[in-house]
Design an enzyme around this catalytic site. Structure first.
Site, mmCIF file in Angstrom:
data_model
loop_
_atom_site.group_PDB
_atom_site.id
_atom_site.type_symbol
_atom_site.label_atom_id
_atom_site.label_comp_id
_atom_site.label_asym_id
_atom_site.label_seq_id
_atom_site.Cartn_x
_atom_site.Cartn_y
_atom_site.Cartn_z
ATOM 1 N N CYS A 190 15.589 86.243 70.942
ATOM 2 C CA CYS A 190 16.329 85.853 69.746
ATOM 3 C C CYS A 190 15.548 84.869 68.869
ATOM 4 O O CYS A 190 15.989 84.539 67.765
ATOM 5 C CB CYS A 190 17.691 85.271 70.130
ATOM 6 S SG CYS A 190 18.728 86.507 70.903
ATOM 7 N N HIS A 238 20.125 80.615 64.418
ATOM 8 C CA HIS A 238 20.344 81.890 65.108
ATOM 9 C C HIS A 238 21.838 82.028 65.404
ATOM 10 O O HIS A 238 22.496 81.065 65.804
ATOM 11 C CB HIS A 238 19.533 81.911 66.405
ATOM 12 C CG HIS A 238 19.888 83.048 67.306
ATOM 13 N ND1 HIS A 238 20.016 84.340 66.846
ATOM 14 C CD2 HIS A 238 20.180 83.098 68.645
ATOM 15 C CE1 HIS A 238 20.359 85.127 67.853
ATOM 16 N NE2 HIS A 238 20.470 84.400 68.946
ATOM 17 N N ASN A 251 25.599 88.820 67.356
ATOM 18 C CA ASN A 251 24.241 88.370 67.638
ATOM 19 C C ASN A 251 23.287 89.551 67.457
ATOM 20 O O ASN A 251 23.301 90.483 68.259
ATOM 21 C CB ASN A 251 24.193 87.829 69.074
ATOM 22 C CG ASN A 251 22.828 87.326 69.482
ATOM 23 O OD1 ASN A 251 21.837 87.540 68.776
ATOM 24 N ND2 ASN A 251 22.756 86.660 70.618
HETATM 25 C C1 LIG Z 1 29.085 84.681 77.234
HETATM 26 C C2 LIG Z 1 29.930 83.425 77.049
HETATM 27 C C3 LIG Z 1 30.670 83.521 75.728
HETATM 28 C C4 LIG Z 1 30.936 83.335 78.171
HETATM 29 O O1 LIG Z 1 31.703 82.177 77.992
HETATM 30 P P1 LIG Z 1 31.979 81.189 79.192
HETATM 31 O O2 LIG Z 1 32.851 80.131 78.685
HETATM 32 O O3 LIG Z 1 30.649 80.790 79.757
HETATM 33 O O4 LIG Z 1 32.777 82.100 80.146
HETATM 34 P P2 LIG Z 1 32.515 82.371 81.695
HETATM 35 O O5 LIG Z 1 31.333 83.278 81.846
HETATM 36 O O6 LIG Z 1 32.505 81.061 82.425
HETATM 37 O O7 LIG Z 1 33.822 83.120 82.039
HETATM 38 C C5 LIG Z 1 35.085 82.479 82.013
HETATM 39 C C6 LIG Z 1 36.138 83.498 82.326
HETATM 40 O O8 LIG Z 1 36.276 84.374 81.189
HETATM 41 C C7 LIG Z 1 36.151 85.704 81.622
HETATM 42 N N1 LIG Z 1 35.553 86.499 80.569
HETATM 43 C C8 LIG Z 1 34.243 86.745 80.331
HETATM 44 N N2 LIG Z 1 34.126 87.537 79.264
HETATM 45 C C9 LIG Z 1 35.377 87.780 78.812
HETATM 46 C C10 LIG Z 1 35.893 88.542 77.747
HETATM 47 N N3 LIG Z 1 35.105 89.204 76.872
HETATM 48 N N4 LIG Z 1 37.227 88.548 77.560
HETATM 49 C C11 LIG Z 1 38.060 87.888 78.388
HETATM 50 N N5 LIG Z 1 37.620 87.156 79.430
HETATM 51 C C12 LIG Z 1 36.300 87.109 79.632
HETATM 52 C C13 LIG Z 1 35.275 85.636 82.851
HETATM 53 O O9 LIG Z 1 35.424 86.783 83.650
HETATM 54 C C14 LIG Z 1 35.783 84.384 83.514
HETATM 55 O O10 LIG Z 1 36.971 84.693 84.191
HETATM 56 P P3 LIG Z 1 37.270 84.037 85.624
HETATM 57 O O11 LIG Z 1 37.364 82.567 85.340
HETATM 58 O O12 LIG Z 1 38.539 84.681 86.008
HETATM 59 O O13 LIG Z 1 36.112 84.393 86.485
HETATM 60 C C15 LIG Z 1 29.069 82.161 77.062
HETATM 61 O O14 LIG Z 1 28.573 81.912 78.333
HETATM 62 C C16 LIG Z 1 27.939 82.209 76.107
HETATM 63 O O15 LIG Z 1 28.124 82.230 74.917
HETATM 64 N N6 LIG Z 1 26.694 82.177 76.620
HETATM 65 C C17 LIG Z 1 25.520 82.215 75.817
HETATM 66 C C18 LIG Z 1 25.389 83.584 75.259
HETATM 67 C C19 LIG Z 1 24.289 83.684 74.282
HETATM 68 O O16 LIG Z 1 24.323 83.046 73.288
HETATM 69 N N7 LIG Z 1 23.322 84.542 74.597
HETATM 70 C C20 LIG Z 1 22.262 84.845 73.745
HETATM 71 C C21 LIG Z 1 21.312 83.709 73.679
HETATM 72 S S1 LIG Z 1 20.250 84.053 72.402
#
Ligand SMILES: CC(C)(COP(=O)(O)OP(=O)(O)OC[C@H]1O[C@@H](n2cnc3c(N)ncnc32)[C@H](O)[C@@H]1OP(=O)(O)O)[C@@H](O)C(=O)NCCC(=O)NCCS
Length: 334
Positions: free
Chosen positions: A117, A258, A288
């Site tokens: 990214c 970004h 993204n």
């Molecule tokens: C992906 C992201 C949004 C997930 O958010 P988070 O707060 O970390 O969420 P978690 O992975 O801890 O999951 C929390 C809960 O939500 C759930 N969950 C994940 N995706 C979900 C969705 N689309 N809808 C509903 N629930 C969801 C998980 O299963 C988890 O449930 P559980 O507690 O029962 O296990 C976040 O980690 C993120 O933005 N990461 C960086 C991503 C990024 O920018 N990547 C590119 C970099 S360039």
């Protein structure tokens, strides 16, 4: 008076696929809701290139054609074309070469750059080196991603994030004092390869029935680790470039970040002491688009920019890669 060439963006054009995948539709494909996606990520809808047999080069070539038309440039005037992508048409040949072929750019050379990214930052730095040295006089920088080609639409933790798009920018030299790319801070840390990757399809894990069965041709992400690293490193490097160049939040016209996640963008803007109006965001509409997201913001908000505006570009991505750039806009956009 500084007589050294600086690299400036002189025009920008984009191609967006027509098909829109919104959260409503996504919630019928996986167990998710608009509310969850908006509160955790900030994406409402994303564009998807649906047509079979079309890849990143299709979108890149369409953006390049628009750019050539807009600027009245003949394809043969271009001496170099770089393409930043993590979703090339094929592992080889380079998508840059395919775009040249599709657009009649016959007097140029070029290649692809894979920096996750941070693709725009790394490729713009590369472009600037060729421009500053005088080796290139008229270059096109393409950033393009068909992220949907490697997104697993059965995995609710990654499929809401990504979208497809391509942007083409004309990069040229200027000797005008103060304009163009003035400074960059770029980093890589290979430890990131454990947290965000497409495992199979390369030379380490060539495609097999096993890799297909295990869904290893799709994006894998440890979301929380990536999130934590993105928040701290993108904010740190953005503050670092301000301090290095004695810039205050007042000096900055806009942060062009970004577009990975609203929460990462807001944390970066806050650390830089910027008012909300100075933080440019379009993640809700496009998701993204990896290395294409900063150019897509520049394209969408181009008309806001005035000659001399100080822009800070900041990104974080797979690798890990991250960095920031201090750029002074070079023209009044119409
Ligand atoms: C992906 C992201 C949004 C997930 O958010 P988070 O707060 O970390 O969420 P978690 O992975 O801890 O999951 C929390 C809960 O939500 C759930 N969950 C994940 N995706 C979900 C969705 N689309 N809808 C509903 N629930 C969801 C998980 O299963 C988890 O449930 P559980 O507690 O029962 O296990 C976040 O980690 C993120 O933005 N990461 C960086 C991503 C990024 O920018 N990547 C590119 C970099 S360039």
């Amino acid at each position: 008076m500084n007589t050294r060439n600086k690299a400036v963006i002189t025009a920008v054009e984009a191609f967006l696929p027509d098909y829109i995948l919104d959260n409503e539709m996504l919630s019928k494909m996986v167990d998710t809701t608009d509310e969850w996606i908006m509160s955790r990520i900030g994406v409402k809808e994303r564009r998807i290139l649906k047509e079979d047999g079309l890849g990143t080069s299709h979108m890149g070539a369409e953006a390049v054609k628009k750019l050539l038309e807009k600027t009245g440039t003949k394809p043969e005037e271009i001496d170099m074309l770089l393409c930043a992508t993590v979703s090339p048409d094929m592992l080889f040949p380079a998508t840059a070469n395919i775009i040249c072929d599709k657009t009649g750019i016959m007097n140029a050379w070029g290649y692809d750059i894979n920096a996750g990214c941070s693709g725009f930052l790394f490729s713009f730095e590369t472009a600037a080196s060729f421009i500053e040295s005088g080796r290139s006089k008229k270059m096109i920088l393409v950033t393009g991603e068909r992220m949907s080609a490697m997104t697993d639409y059965t995995d609710r933790t990654t499929c809401p994030l990504f979208g497809d798009a391509a942007v083409a920018m004309m990069i040229e030299p200027t000797q005008e004092d103060g304009a163009g790319l003035l400074d960059s801070i770029l980093h890589v840390d290979g430890v990131g390869r454990h947290f965000l990757y497409q495992k199979a399809g390369g030379s380490m894990y060539p495609p097999t029935e096993e890799t297909l069965k295990n869904r290893e041709h799709y994006i894998y992400q440890d979301g929380q680790t990536v999130f934590k690293n993105a928040v701290s490193r993108m904010a740190d490097v953005s503050v670092e470039i301000m301090e290095k160049n004695s810039l205050t939040s007042q000096d900055i016209a806009y942060l062009v970040p970004h577009q990975a996640n609203m929460r990462i963008i807001e944390a970066t803007g806050k650390r830089m002491g910027l008012q909300k109006e100075k933080i440019l965001i379009n993640i809700a509409k496009f998701g993204n688009t990896a290395g294409t997201s900063i150019p897509l913001v520049i394209w969408e908000f181009e008309k806001k920019f005035k000659k001399g505006d100080v822009l800070i570009f900041s990104a974080f991505g797979a690798g890990f890669t991250w960095g920031s750039m201090y750029y002074k806009w070079a023209y009044d956009s119409k």
